[in-house]
Design a protein around this motif. Structure first.
Motif, short mmCIF file in Angstrom:
data_model
loop_
_atom_site.label_atom_id
_atom_site.label_comp_id
_atom_site.label_asym_id
_atom_site.label_seq_id
_atom_site.Cartn_x
_atom_site.Cartn_y
_atom_site.Cartn_z
N GLU A 1 0.69 -1.28 0.21
CA GLU A 1 -0.08 0.00 0.00
C GLU A 1 0.78 1.16 -0.12
O GLU A 1 0.61 2.38 -0.53
CB GLU A 1 -0.87 0.00 1.13
CG GLU A 1 -2.06 -1.38 0.88
CD GLU A 1 -3.06 -1.27 2.27
OE1 GLU A 1 -4.05 -1.97 2.42
OE2 GLU A 1 -2.66 -0.44 3.28
N HIS B 1 0.62 7.01 5.73
CA HIS B 1 -0.31 5.97 5.37
C HIS B 1 -0.73 5.39 6.67
O HIS B 1 -1.93 4.93 6.41
CB HIS B 1 1.05 4.78 5.18
CG HIS B 1 0.38 3.42 4.97
ND1 HIS B 1 0.44 2.55 5.91
CD2 HIS B 1 -0.36 2.73 4.06
CE1 HIS B 1 -0.31 1.27 5.45
NE2 HIS B 1 -0.77 1.63 4.29
N LYS C 1 -4.80 5.31 6.45
CA LYS C 1 -5.62 4.32 6.63
C LYS C 1 -6.42 4.12 7.81
O LYS C 1 -6.95 3.13 8.20
CB LYS C 1 -4.67 3.06 6.39
CG LYS C 1 -4.09 2.92 5.23
CD LYS C 1 -5.04 2.46 3.97
CE LYS C 1 -4.40 2.36 2.58
NZ LYS C 1 -5.37 2.10 1.64
#
Length: 431
Positions: free
Chosen positions: A387, A425, A429
Motif C-alpha cells: 500500500e 499511510h 488508513k
C-alpha cells in the motif's frame, strides 16, 4: 546441452554424490526476502552508500598511484599487505583504548604485547559473509556445543546447526539498564534490549566449543559494556572455548556508548569478523576480514578459502585501504545520519504508541521496534509494502525472534523521508 565430447568420468568416490540435507543449510530468510524488491528502503542495514569518485577524492598520492598502476591479476591469498597493515592499525588502536577504559586485564599477562597481540599475518581478507562460513567450517564438527547470541544474522547459528552442532541460545530481555552501569543512557525508565551476563556464564560450560555473538547486536541494537565483555572473555577462557564476534557494526555505537575492543585483541582464542560494509558505506566492494591470534584457526581459514574466493578483488582492496585509512571521517559522517534518523524514528514511534513500542538501540543503524499485541509483523510489513511501497523487515526473518517486531533501519539519508511516507499511510488508513 551437454557436450559429450568433453565429459569426464567422475572418480568412484564422487559418482552419484548427493549433498546431505543435514549439512546443506536451509534458505537464508533475510537474503531471500521478497521485500528487497519493494523499493522504500527502511530495511537496508548498511549506511549511506558512497560514490567511488567521492572515495577516490579522499585518496593520498600513494593510493592514487596504486589505483592507476593496478594490474588486474590474482591478489595475495591473505589479502594485500597494504590493506592488512591498515586493518592492523585499527586493532592496535583497540589495545590502547582498552587500556584507557581500564580493561587491561582482558588479556593474559603472558600473552600481552605493548604493540598489540596481532600481526599482519593474523588477518585474512574475505568477503564478510564468507568469513562466517569459513570460520564455522574450520572449527565446528558434528556434536559440538555452541552458544549463540540470538536472534541474529542467520548464518551465525544456522551453519552450526546444519553441521549437527548443539546450539544453545542466549536471548535478550527488555528492561532498563542496571543502575550501576556507568555506560547507561537516558532516564531510568528507558527500555533496552539486555543480554544478561550471569545467564551467559551459566550457558557456557566445559563442553562449549564456541561462543558466537555480534555486538553492536543485529537486529536489536543492544550493546555490551567493556565490563560485560570482560566477563564474556573470562567465561570463555575459563572453559577454553573459541569466541567469535561479528563486529561489522563496530564504530557505529550511539552517543554515550564505548567502542568495544575486538575480541581478537583481548582473547587468545578470540576471532573477529570486521569489514567496511557498514561504518564505511562500502558494502558494494565486498571487503571484510577475519582476525585471530590462534595460528591453527587462521591456517584452517586460509586452507578453506582456497575452495571459495581464493583471493580478494585487487581493485576492491585499494578502495578498502582508502576507506580504512579515512575511517574516522567516514564513521562520523554515518553517525550524523544515524543520529538524525534515529531521533526521527523515535518521535514517530512514540507518536504512534498505540501501534508501536520504542526500545532504545545503543549501536548500529537500526531499531527493533515492538508491535502492539495482536499485530503480526509479517502481515503488517506485507501490507506496508503493497500500500505504501515501503520496505520494513519483519522479525520472523530472524529465527526465533517471533512475529512481533520490526527492524527499522535509519543509516541512509532518506530515512526521515521514508518515515514521513509511513506516517501518511497510517493517517490515510486510520490504522
Amino acid at each position: 546441452m551437454l557436450c559429450h565430447a568433453t565429459a569426464r568420468t567422475l572418480p568412484l568416490r564422487l559418482r552419484g554424490l548427493r549433498l546431505s540435507s543435514s549439512t546443506v543449510p536451509p534458505p537464508f530468510l533475510v537474503e531471500q526476502w521478497s521485500g528487497w524488491s519493494s523499493g522504500g528502503g527502511l530495511s537496508n542495514s548498511d549506511c549511506q552508500p558512497m560514490k567511488q569518485s567521492t572515495l577516490l577524492a579522499m585518496a593520498n598520492a600513494d593510493e592514487l598511484k596504486r589505483w592507476d598502476d593496478l594490474e588486474l591479476g590474482y591478489g595475495d591469498q591473505k589479502g594485500c599487505e597494504t590493506l592488512r597493515k591498515e586493518i592492523l592499525g585499527t586493532f592496535d588502536e583497540d589495545v590502547m583504548s582498552s587500556r584507557v577504559v581500564g580493561t587491561e586485564d582482558f588479556t593474559d599477562a603472558s600473552s600481552s604485547d605493548a604493540d598489540g597481540p596481532l600481526t599482519v599475518d593474523d588477518i585474512n581478507v574475505v568477503v564478510p559473509a564468507e568469513g562466517i562460513y569459513l570460520t564455522m567450517n574450520a572449527i565446528l564438527e558434528e556434536g559440538d556445543e555452541v552458544v549463540v547470541a540470538m536472534p541474529c544474522y542467520q548464518s551465525l547459528h544456522q551453519l552450526a546447526e546444519s553441521k549437527g552442532c548443539k546450539v544453545k541460545g542466549w536471548y535478550p530481555s527488555v528492561g532498563t539498564r542496571p543502575g550501576n552501569d556507568s555506560f547507561s543512557l537516558g532516564p531510568d525508565n528507558t527500555k533496552y534490549y539486555n543480554f544478561d551476563i550471569s545467564e551467559f556464564e551459566r550457558l557456557v560450560t566445559p563442553e562449549t566449543k564456541m561462543v558466537v555473538m555480534n555486538f553492536p547486536h543485529n537486529p536489536t541494537g543492544a550493546m555490551l559494556t567493556p565490563g560485560e565483555l570482560h566477563r564474556v572473555v573470562k567465561a570463555c577462557r575459563k572453559n577454553d572455548c573459541y569466541l567469535f564476534n561479528d563486529e561489522m557494526y563496530k564504530y557505529l555505537e550511539h552517543k554515550g556508548k564505548a567502542t568495544l575492543p575486538s575480541v581478537a585483541t583481548v582473547y587468545e582464542k578470540g576471532i573477529s569478523l570486521g569489514g567496511v560494509s557498514k561504518w564505511g558505506s562500502l558494502a558494494g566492494i565486498r571487503i571484510g576480514w577475519i582476525a585471530s591470534q590462534d595460528p591453527q584457526v587462521m591456517e584452517s581459514v586460509a586452507q578453506l578459502k582456497d575452495y571459495t574466493t581464493i583471493s580478494a578483488s585487487r581493485p576492491a582492496e585499494v578502495l578498502a585501504s582508502i576507506g580504512v585509512r579515512n575511517r574516522g571521517v567516514l564513521v562520523q559522517q554515518n553517525k550524523d545520519i544515524i543520529y538524525e534518523g534515529k531521533s526521527y524514528l523515535k518521535s514517530f514511534v512514540q507518536h504512534h504508541h498505540e501501534l508501536f513500542e520504542w526500545v532504545e538501540p545503543e549501536g548500529g543503524s537500526f531499531a527493533f521496534v515492538k508491535l502492539a499485541p495482536g499485530i503480526s509483523a509479517s502481515a503488517y510489513t506485507a501490507k506496508l509494502a503493497e500500500e505504501a511501497g515501503l520496505s520494513v523487515m519483519p522479525s520472523d526473518l530472524f529465527v526465533e525472534a517471533g512475529d512481533e517486531a520490526l527492524r527499522v533501519c535509519f543509516g541512509r539519508s532518506n530515512a526521515p523521508e521514508m518515515i514521513d511516507v509511513w506516517d501518511r499511510h497510517i493517517a490515510e488508513k486510520k490504522l
